[in-house]
Design a protein around this motif. Sequence first.
Motif, PDB file in Angstrom:
ATOM      1  N   UNK A 518      52.841 -42.943  38.296  1.00  0.00           N
ATOM      2  CA  UNK A 518      51.780 -43.643  37.679  1.00  0.00           C
ATOM      3  C   UNK A 518      51.950 -45.118  37.717  1.00  0.00           C
ATOM      4  N   UNK A 519      53.098 -45.732  37.397  1.00  0.00           N
ATOM      5  CA  UNK A 519      53.244 -47.264  37.176  1.00  0.00           C
ATOM      6  C   UNK A 519      53.246 -47.627  38.583  1.00  0.00           C
ATOM      7  N   UNK A 520      53.867 -46.959  39.782  1.00  0.00           N
ATOM      8  CA  UNK A 520      53.748 -47.512  40.788  1.00  0.00           C
ATOM      9  C   UNK A 520      52.249 -47.529  41.524  1.00  0.00           C
ATOM     10  N   UNK A 521      51.469 -46.376  41.161  1.00  0.00           N
ATOM     11  CA  UNK A 521      50.156 -46.504  41.877  1.00  0.00           C
ATOM     12  C   UNK A 521      49.453 -47.754  40.872  1.00  0.00           C
ATOM     13  N   UNK A 522      49.744 -47.772  39.777  1.00  0.00           N
ATOM     14  CA  UNK A 522      48.829 -48.943  39.151  1.00  0.00           C
ATOM     15  C   UNK A 522      49.263 -50.133  39.720  1.00  0.00           C
ATOM     16  N   UNK A 523      50.228 -50.426  40.276  1.00  0.00           N
ATOM     17  CA  UNK A 523      50.779 -51.865  41.158  1.00  0.00           C
ATOM     18  C   UNK A 523      49.873 -52.032  42.001  1.00  0.00           C
ATOM     19  N   UNK A 524      49.166 -51.012  42.866  1.00  0.00           N
ATOM     20  CA  UNK A 524      48.670 -51.041  43.939  1.00  0.00           C
ATOM     21  C   UNK A 524      47.130 -50.667  43.910  1.00  0.00           C
ATOM     22  N   UNK A 525      46.614 -50.572  42.558  1.00  0.00           N
ATOM     23  CA  UNK A 525      45.155 -50.476  42.276  1.00  0.00           C
ATOM     24  C   UNK A 525      44.263 -50.941  43.369  1.00  0.00           C
ATOM     25  N   UNK A 551      64.321 -47.309  40.968  1.00  0.00           N
ATOM     26  CA  UNK A 551      63.494 -46.095  41.416  1.00  0.00           C
ATOM     27  C   UNK A 551      62.119 -46.702  41.569  1.00  0.00           C
ATOM     28  N   UNK A 552      61.549 -47.767  40.888  1.00  0.00           N
ATOM     29  CA  UNK A 552      60.430 -48.292  41.015  1.00  0.00           C
ATOM     30  C   UNK A 552      60.225 -48.977  42.404  1.00  0.00           C
ATOM     31  N   UNK A 553      61.382 -49.762  42.641  1.00  0.00           N
ATOM     32  CA  UNK A 553      61.362 -50.430  44.103  1.00  0.00           C
ATOM     33  C   UNK A 553      61.163 -49.292  44.987  1.00  0.00           C
ATOM     34  N   UNK A 554      62.030 -48.333  45.055  1.00  0.00           N
ATOM     35  CA  UNK A 554      62.097 -47.129  45.975  1.00  0.00           C
ATOM     36  C   UNK A 554      60.518 -46.725  46.279  1.00  0.00           C
ATOM     37  N   UNK A 555      59.881 -46.157  45.156  1.00  0.00           N
ATOM     38  CA  UNK A 555      58.565 -45.728  45.174  1.00  0.00           C
ATOM     39  C   UNK A 555      57.479 -46.832  45.465  1.00  0.00           C
ATOM     40  N   UNK A 556      57.572 -47.959  45.085  1.00  0.00           N
ATOM     41  CA  UNK A 556      56.673 -48.890  45.671  1.00  0.00           C
ATOM     42  C   UNK A 556      56.778 -49.261  47.070  1.00  0.00           C
ATOM     43  N   UNK A 557      57.987 -49.199  47.665  1.00  0.00           N
ATOM     44  CA  UNK A 557      57.986 -49.379  48.957  1.00  0.00           C
ATOM     45  C   UNK A 557      57.512 -48.008  49.648  1.00  0.00           C
ATOM     46  N   UNK A 620      62.324 -53.982  55.880  1.00  0.00           N
ATOM     47  CA  UNK A 620      63.352 -53.472  55.282  1.00  0.00           C
ATOM     48  C   UNK A 620      63.017 -52.688  53.927  1.00  0.00           C
ATOM     49  N   UNK A 621      61.919 -52.039  53.777  1.00  0.00           N
ATOM     50  CA  UNK A 621      61.472 -51.196  52.936  1.00  0.00           C
ATOM     51  C   UNK A 621      62.040 -49.621  53.064  1.00  0.00           C
ATOM     52  N   UNK A 622      62.081 -49.267  54.059  1.00  0.00           N
ATOM     53  CA  UNK A 622      62.719 -47.703  54.220  1.00  0.00           C
ATOM     54  C   UNK A 622      64.147 -47.933  54.176  1.00  0.00           C
ATOM     55  N   UNK A 623      64.644 -48.979  54.616  1.00  0.00           N
ATOM     56  CA  UNK A 623      66.295 -48.931  54.491  1.00  0.00           C
ATOM     57  C   UNK A 623      66.532 -49.350  53.093  1.00  0.00           C
ATOM     58  N   UNK A 624      65.631 -50.051  52.228  1.00  0.00           N
ATOM     59  CA  UNK A 624      65.884 -49.989  50.680  1.00  0.00           C
ATOM     60  C   UNK A 624      65.784 -48.447  50.060  1.00  0.00           C
ATOM     61  N   UNK A 625      64.704 -47.710  50.552  1.00  0.00           N
ATOM     62  CA  UNK A 625      64.620 -46.375  50.085  1.00  0.00           C
ATOM     63  C   UNK A 625      65.904 -45.538  50.358  1.00  0.00           C
TER      64      UNK A 625
END
Length: 653
Positions: A518-525, A551-557, A620-625
């Motif tokens: 929910x926090x992640x989706x709110x960042x990309x509202x 975890x938030x960095x991973x979900x945000x990517x 670099x997103x999926x590499x971080x994931x």
Amino acid sequence: MRQRIFWTIFIVCFGWVLLGLWASFVFFTNYYEKQILLHLQQNSHYIEIGLKQQGISYLSHINTAYRVSLIDSHGKVVYDNLALKEALDNHAERIEFKESMQNGVAQSYRYSQSMQQEMLYHAVKIMLEKRLIESSVSLETSSNFSRNLDSTPNAKNLQPYILRIASPHKNMPSLLYDTLPYMSLILLACLTVSFMLARSIANFIIAPLNALNLENPLGLKSYKELSPLLHKIDEQNRLIDSQIKQLQADKETFNAITQNMKDGFLLLDSKGSVLSFNKSSMKFFGNLHEGMNIATLDTQYKKWFNLAMQGEKLTEIIHKNDRTYQVIIESVLNSTKAQNFENLDSYPNGWVQGVGVQNCKILESNTIAHHVERSKITNTESKSKFSYIIQDNDTESSDFNPNFTANQSKENTTKITPIGVALLLHDITEKAQREQLRREFSANVSHELKTPLTSILAVLEMLQNNIIKQEDIPKFLCNIHKEARHLMALIEDIIILNELDNDYTFTPYPLSMRNLCEITLSMFKDSIQQKGLSCAIQGDDFLVMGEQRLLLVMLSHLCENAIKYNKDKGSIEIILDATHKTLHIKDSGIGIPEMYHERVFERFFCVDKSHSSMINGTGLGLSIVKHVAHLHHAKINLNSTPNIGTSISLCFS
């Protein structure tokens, strides 16, 4: 088997003999007792007739070995031929007296106090005139006696008397005790005969079986009942011969493969002795020979062996002789299932992809046959010979991590005792060096990127000072702002990767996966609304142990990619599977071709550069994931179809 047959026959024979002797003894004892009772009954009948004709005087004239007693109705002994009647007690309580008075006849077996021995009694109730008894007692003259006998009996003068005849008799235990010496001789003779008979029969039965030739079991013709078993043995012999040939062929194939492997391979038995090795392994261990115990070479090797024999799967990085090796140690299980080295498919391309040991069996000659499923062969001829060998892939992986640890999950819960240990030695010196350079680049590039940011700030100052034409200001501002955000995002990603590459540690806390989503989706509202996407979080919440920032960095990517590469008015589904602690993120975007599924997790990799240039991204997103998932012991699974969508699953252990 011979002993079992012998003892079975012996026990049966001797048991039947004992049963026969006991039955005979019981039969003759009962027969003897019945004969005595019959004689007592006959004698009592004759004596009764004599008493009625001649009176009590008749008793003094008879000659018999039996004890004869006459008892009146009150239990007083009137006559006894073997004891003085005056010395005898009243017999009213004697069992034979009471039963005969009631039933007319009685028999009993008891101990006689007067005779001091066991007696068998037969008693009969008779009716006599009292004068016949009293005449004898008063010793009347014979003429009066005869006259009295000739007179007709008067029913009123008849009195009940008990005529009792007894014979000495021994019970069964007494008779058995008396005949014990003779019975012992008979039993000894029966024991000897049973022993001889059992041994002869057992030898006769076993002789054909001892002569059985297991190489030619059908040659035995003595027992037709064994024909199915002999045919089964013959069939098994043929099967074993076929399996031995197959094992020999597998061993030759195995040796041909391992000897041509660029990577080292070492196989140990359950005691740590070398069963098989190739030339490449000697670069690491030095001189090796079959039968050598590697525990004598180094204590570290002994530790590896002990852990592997306990069922653990180890992966370690060893620096030796200016080279870097990745050592993979795994136990070899004696199972009908192929026991493969797990997770070796995730190693960088160009390595040995894994060696599976299938139906491993140690032979008496301390050799072992294996079926090698996949390996890297440097010899071109060997590559063409073995079609199931995976060819070398020269494409370099961008995600190699020398600190990689093999997954310790146990897919096979069956408890099987290891019968040996297999070691794979990968020379990763060049890849480790390239990885070191890549890490250094990641650490330095963040500082290098500050230079263009400084230029951007300088241009902004020029704009603020009205140096640039008024009509060009909006264009410069838009582009500078866009590039600045892109560069800052790149710096942040590189900094995060640098942290993860340098053994990043954290203190895990229980976190709600739904809350993180929910926090992640709110960042990309705003981005979601701009593209008209529909987003939904489904499933039951579950907790994960980890660091919230990572975890938030991973979900945000993951969510950012699902938004950027999605179609307008598309959909994004976030599904929580609490049962398996799995997170699924699905989108209806452009998808990824299957040939790039493994490479999308590499740093700076772009599937379509022309398309990516239109979409802001750091590469670099999926590499971080991947790094964050690995740090949280999560498995990543990617499923994607071009023009249909992409689904990425994270399974937390």
